[in-house]
Motif scaffolding. Structure first.
Motif, PDB file in Angstrom:
ATOM      1  N   ARG A 295       0.833  -1.200   0.000  1.00 43.44           N
ATOM      2  CA  ARG A 295       0.000   0.000   0.000  1.00 43.44           C
ATOM      3  C   ARG A 295       0.870   1.255   0.000  1.00 43.44           C
ATOM      4  N   ASP A 296       0.427   2.269  -0.706  1.00 44.69           N
ATOM      5  CA  ASP A 296       1.127   3.554  -0.794  1.00 44.69           C
ATOM      6  C   ASP A 296       2.514   3.424  -1.425  1.00 44.69           C
ATOM      7  N   GLY A 297       2.717   2.387  -2.232  1.00 47.11           N
ATOM      8  CA  GLY A 297       3.976   2.251  -2.959  1.00 47.11           C
ATOM      9  C   GLY A 297       5.149   1.771  -2.148  1.00 47.11           C
ATOM     10  N   VAL A 298       4.914   1.320  -0.914  1.00 44.79           N
ATOM     11  CA  VAL A 298       6.008   0.850  -0.066  1.00 44.79           C
ATOM     12  C   VAL A 298       6.553  -0.468  -0.616  1.00 44.79           C
ATOM     13  N   LYS A 299       7.890  -0.545  -0.757  1.00 47.65           N
ATOM     14  CA  LYS A 299       8.531  -1.756  -1.241  1.00 47.65           C
ATOM     15  C   LYS A 299       8.734  -2.744  -0.087  1.00 47.65           C
ATOM     16  N   ILE A 300       8.277  -3.978  -0.295  1.00 41.90           N
ATOM     17  CA  ILE A 300       8.354  -5.001   0.740  1.00 41.90           C
ATOM     18  C   ILE A 300       9.273  -6.114   0.252  1.00 41.90           C
ATOM     19  N   PRO A 301      10.374  -6.379   0.964  1.00 38.83           N
ATOM     20  CA  PRO A 301      11.252  -7.487   0.558  1.00 38.83           C
ATOM     21  C   PRO A 301      10.578  -8.825   0.858  1.00 38.83           C
ATOM     22  N   VAL A 302      10.588  -9.705  -0.131  1.00 37.41           N
ATOM     23  CA  VAL A 302       9.908 -10.994   0.015  1.00 37.41           C
ATOM     24  C   VAL A 302      10.754 -12.095  -0.611  1.00 37.41           C
ATOM     25  N   GLU A 303      10.441 -13.326  -0.216  1.00 41.07           N
ATOM     26  CA  GLU A 303      10.964 -14.510  -0.881  1.00 41.07           C
ATOM     27  C   GLU A 303       9.816 -15.135  -1.659  1.00 41.07           C
ATOM     28  N   ILE A 304      10.020 -15.335  -2.961  1.00 41.61           N
ATOM     29  CA  ILE A 304       8.978 -15.904  -3.814  1.00 41.61           C
ATOM     30  C   ILE A 304       9.402 -17.310  -4.224  1.00 41.61           C
TER      31      ILE A 304
END
Length: 343
Positions: free
Chosen positions: A83-92
């Motif tokens: 939300r609001d363009g926040v970048k979230i580090p993830v493992e895909i």
């Protein structure tokens, strides 16, 4: 046997985000409700989310259809927009799976929030840099002093020269260990890049005890219910045991027995114990013993930086385990390493 609905309920209530998309159209077919918690909104069939999940899908499809299955299953780190363009580090993590009825390829997978992992790695790097500096400073002083002694002691007897060379060799070895083991990158990799099933926990206890017996003979090992092998960083766990044994030897009299135990833990996993029957830890120090730089009353008169137990706990925690201490009812104390290992 579980029905399709049962599996759907499991996915819907998982903390990870589970998803499925159609390889031909790139449309999201399913996103589990936990996506709203991660992204701050429910992506449903949002194209940007689908594009992030696909990651090199054309190349994977081409390889798969040509008979190369090496990229059928992949795991990668990425950033996804919340939300609001926040970048979230993830493992895909994703796998190419043919539909049961039609044979049409689907891409199914899981998205995991890795913000805690990244923060933990940052802390590990800071910790490793601090520890490396704390050790390098006195070692550099010793290194310089011993070199000067060798240069200015041409007339020293042979025994004295041998002692100088022994000190220099020990300093060089310690510096090698710091470079090899206490680098920020090395510390950050502990527990994440584990060596697969190639350390025997019983052998780990025996090796640590054998080294400590050079300083005190009455050190016993008792192991029961341990797995034959466990996954861990062998050097890291050996370091932890060495630190705990060093403390037990340092803060107890020479006639006090020390015991290493390994066994299946009541809550699952395994526990490795270092037990002595010397003086207990003062009650007001129990909660501070693993703090960085903390030295209790018993440390008065003993050289040290207050980093050993702090370092041991950090190594155990990046393995997903815990390190704790408690006083024994009769006398002494017990340090407990718990690791989430199948026993």
């Amino acid at each position: 046997m579980l029905s399709a609905e049962h599996y759907r309920q499991i996915l819907d209530h998982s903390s990870d985000v589970h998803w499925m998309l159609d390889c031909d159209s790139g449309q999201l077919l399913y996103v589990s409700p936990s996506a709203e918690k991660l992204f701050g909104y429910m992506p449903d069939r949002a194209q940007q989310v689908a594009a992030d999940l696909m990651g090199e899908l054309p190349e994977r499809l081409e390889a798969y259809t040509s008979g190369d299955t090496t990229r059928r299953h992949t795991v990668r780190d990425a950033e996804m927009t919340g939300r609001d363009g926040v970048k979230i580090p993830v493992e895909i993590e994703s796998t190419l799976v043919p539909d049961v009825e039609s044979g049409v390829l689907r891409l199914v997978g899981t998205v995991r929030d890795i913000r805690d992992r990244i923060e933990r790695e940052k802390q590990q790097k800071k910790f490793a840099s601090m520890v490396s500096h704390e050790f390098r400073t006195p070692l550099s002083t010793i290194d310089g002093a011993i070199q000067r002694l060798e240069m200015t002691s041409a007339n020293a007897d042979e025994n004295t020269k041998k002692r100088y060379r022994k000190i220099q060799t020990s300093v060089d070895r310690l510096l090698e260990l710091i470079n090899e083991y206490l680098s920020p990158e090395r510390m950050a990799s502990i527990g994440r890049k584990r060596q697969a099933d190639e350390i025997s926990p019983e052998a780990l206890l025996e090796t640590a005890a054998e080294a400590a017996r050079q300083r005190r003979g009455d050190i016993t090992v008792r192991a029961e219910g341990l797995p034959q092998w466990m996954r861990c960083d062998p050097q890291g766990m050996r370091l932890c045991l060495d630190i705990l044994l060093d403390n037990a030897l340092k803060y107890t009299n020479d006639n006090v027995a020390i015991e290493l135990q390994g066994r299946k833990a009541s809550e699952g996993g395994v526990e490795l114990l270092v037990i002595d029957h010397g003086a207990p830890v003062p009650d007001d120090e129990l909660g501070k013993l693993f703090d960085k730089g903390y030295r209790g009353k018993a440390a008065a008169g003993h050289a040290g930086s207050g980093l050993g137990l702090y370092m041991a706990r950090n190594v155990v925690e990046v393995h997903g385990g815990t390190l704790s201490v408690e006083n024994l009812p009769e006398s002494g104390k017990k340090f407990r390493i718990w690791l989430p290992v199948a026993a």
